[in-house]
Design a protein around this motif. Structure first.
Motif, PDB file in Angstrom:
ATOM      1  N   LYS A 278       0.842  -1.208   0.000  1.00  0.00           N
ATOM      2  CA  LYS A 278       0.000   0.000   0.000  1.00  0.00           C
ATOM      3  C   LYS A 278       0.868   1.245   0.000  1.00  0.00           C
ATOM      4  O   LYS A 278       1.064   1.900   1.013  1.00  0.00           O
ATOM      5  N   ARG A 279       1.411   1.579  -1.162  1.00  0.00           N
ATOM      6  CA  ARG A 279       2.383   2.663  -1.248  1.00  0.00           C
ATOM      7  C   ARG A 279       1.802   3.988  -1.717  1.00  0.00           C
ATOM      8  O   ARG A 279       2.348   5.018  -1.412  1.00  0.00           O
ATOM      9  N   GLY A 280       0.787   3.975  -2.516  1.00  0.00           N
ATOM     10  CA  GLY A 280       0.273   5.229  -3.059  1.00  0.00           C
ATOM     11  C   GLY A 280       0.712   5.470  -4.494  1.00  0.00           C
ATOM     12  O   GLY A 280       0.208   6.360  -5.152  1.00  0.00           O
ATOM     13  N   MET A 281       1.659   4.696  -4.984  1.00  0.00           N
ATOM     14  CA  MET A 281       2.038   4.766  -6.400  1.00  0.00           C
ATOM     15  C   MET A 281       2.247   3.347  -6.890  1.00  0.00           C
ATOM     16  O   MET A 281       2.905   2.534  -6.238  1.00  0.00           O
ATOM     17  N   LEU A 282       1.661   3.032  -8.015  1.00  0.00           N
ATOM     18  CA  LEU A 282       1.621   1.665  -8.520  1.00  0.00           C
ATOM     19  C   LEU A 282       3.003   1.055  -8.701  1.00  0.00           C
ATOM     20  O   LEU A 282       3.217  -0.113  -8.387  1.00  0.00           O
TER      21      LEU A 282
ATOM     22  N   LEU B  59       6.735  -3.192  -7.202  1.00  0.00           N
ATOM     23  CA  LEU B  59       8.130  -3.502  -6.894  1.00  0.00           C
ATOM     24  C   LEU B  59       8.296  -3.978  -5.453  1.00  0.00           C
ATOM     25  O   LEU B  59       8.878  -5.032  -5.193  1.00  0.00           O
ATOM     26  N   LEU B  60       7.777  -3.222  -4.504  1.00  0.00           N
ATOM     27  CA  LEU B  60       8.006  -3.554  -3.092  1.00  0.00           C
ATOM     28  C   LEU B  60       7.201  -4.760  -2.633  1.00  0.00           C
ATOM     29  O   LEU B  60       7.676  -5.535  -1.798  1.00  0.00           O
TER      30      LEU B  60
ATOM     31  N   ASP C 227      11.462   8.820  -4.613  1.00  0.00           N
ATOM     32  CA  ASP C 227      12.877   8.672  -4.249  1.00  0.00           C
ATOM     33  C   ASP C 227      13.243   7.200  -4.117  1.00  0.00           C
ATOM     34  O   ASP C 227      14.254   6.754  -4.648  1.00  0.00           O
ATOM     35  N   ILE C 228      12.412   6.443  -3.410  1.00  0.00           N
ATOM     36  CA  ILE C 228      12.672   5.014  -3.225  1.00  0.00           C
ATOM     37  C   ILE C 228      12.746   4.317  -4.584  1.00  0.00           C
ATOM     38  O   ILE C 228      13.643   3.519  -4.843  1.00  0.00           O
TER      39      ILE C 228
END
Length: 159
Positions: free
Chosen positions: A69-73, A78-79, A110-111
């Motif tokens: 649940k990152r906010g960007m696909l 990836l994560l 950035d990540i």
């Protein structure tokens, strides 16, 4: 200008007439030197705090959720795939490094840029977990990574 004349104008000309000298160009502006940044709204995030007393299984479950649940696909894919492959074999120290990596930076891009080596990783995040993530992002096996993994793997016996 008369209403009949306005109706006869093509869409762009009508917009220019109504809005004045506003740029109607679309697209990514990037790091434009003329960009004032005044239109950017930065929402302050609470500072990341290490959780030293968190049980390992709870930490793994939380990191799995936060990886998905990152906010960007791009980072969700990836994560979440990285977490599926690596979380269960990470040591407590590596879990803490991963926790810091995905939760301390305020900008998910950035990540992503560090993982894909589009930008250099800052020294405070340069560690073995970042190296693992960079290696994973290279996708040397050429796997098709178009979506997050289903969660059924959580109920399978460990390999």
């Amino acid at each position: 200008m008369a209403a009949a004349r306005l109706r006869s104008l093509p869409g762009r000309a009508l917009c220019r007439h109504i809005l004045g000298p506003v740029s109607l160009q679309r697209g990514y502006r990037g790091d434009s030197p003329t960009d004032s940044g005044k239109d950017v709204l930065e929402i302050p995030l609470p500072p990341w705090q290490e959780r030293p007393d968190e049980p390992l299984e709870t930490k793994r479950a939380r990191l799995l959720y936060e990886s998905r649940k990152r906010g960007m696909l791009e980072n969700c894919i990836l994560l979440s795939l990285f977490a599926k492959e690596n979380l269960n074999r990470m040591s407590e120290q590596q879990l803490n490094l991963y926790d810091r990596l995905i939760n301390e930076p305020s900008n998910d891009w950035d990540i992503y840029y560090w993982a894909t080596e589009a930008k250099p990783t800052p020294a405070e995040f340069e560690n073995d977990v970042m190296a693992m993530l960079r290696e994973f992002a290279k996708n040397k096996k050429r796997e098709q990574r178009l979506r997050q993994p289903d969660l059924e793997y959580l109920f399978e016996p460990p390999r």
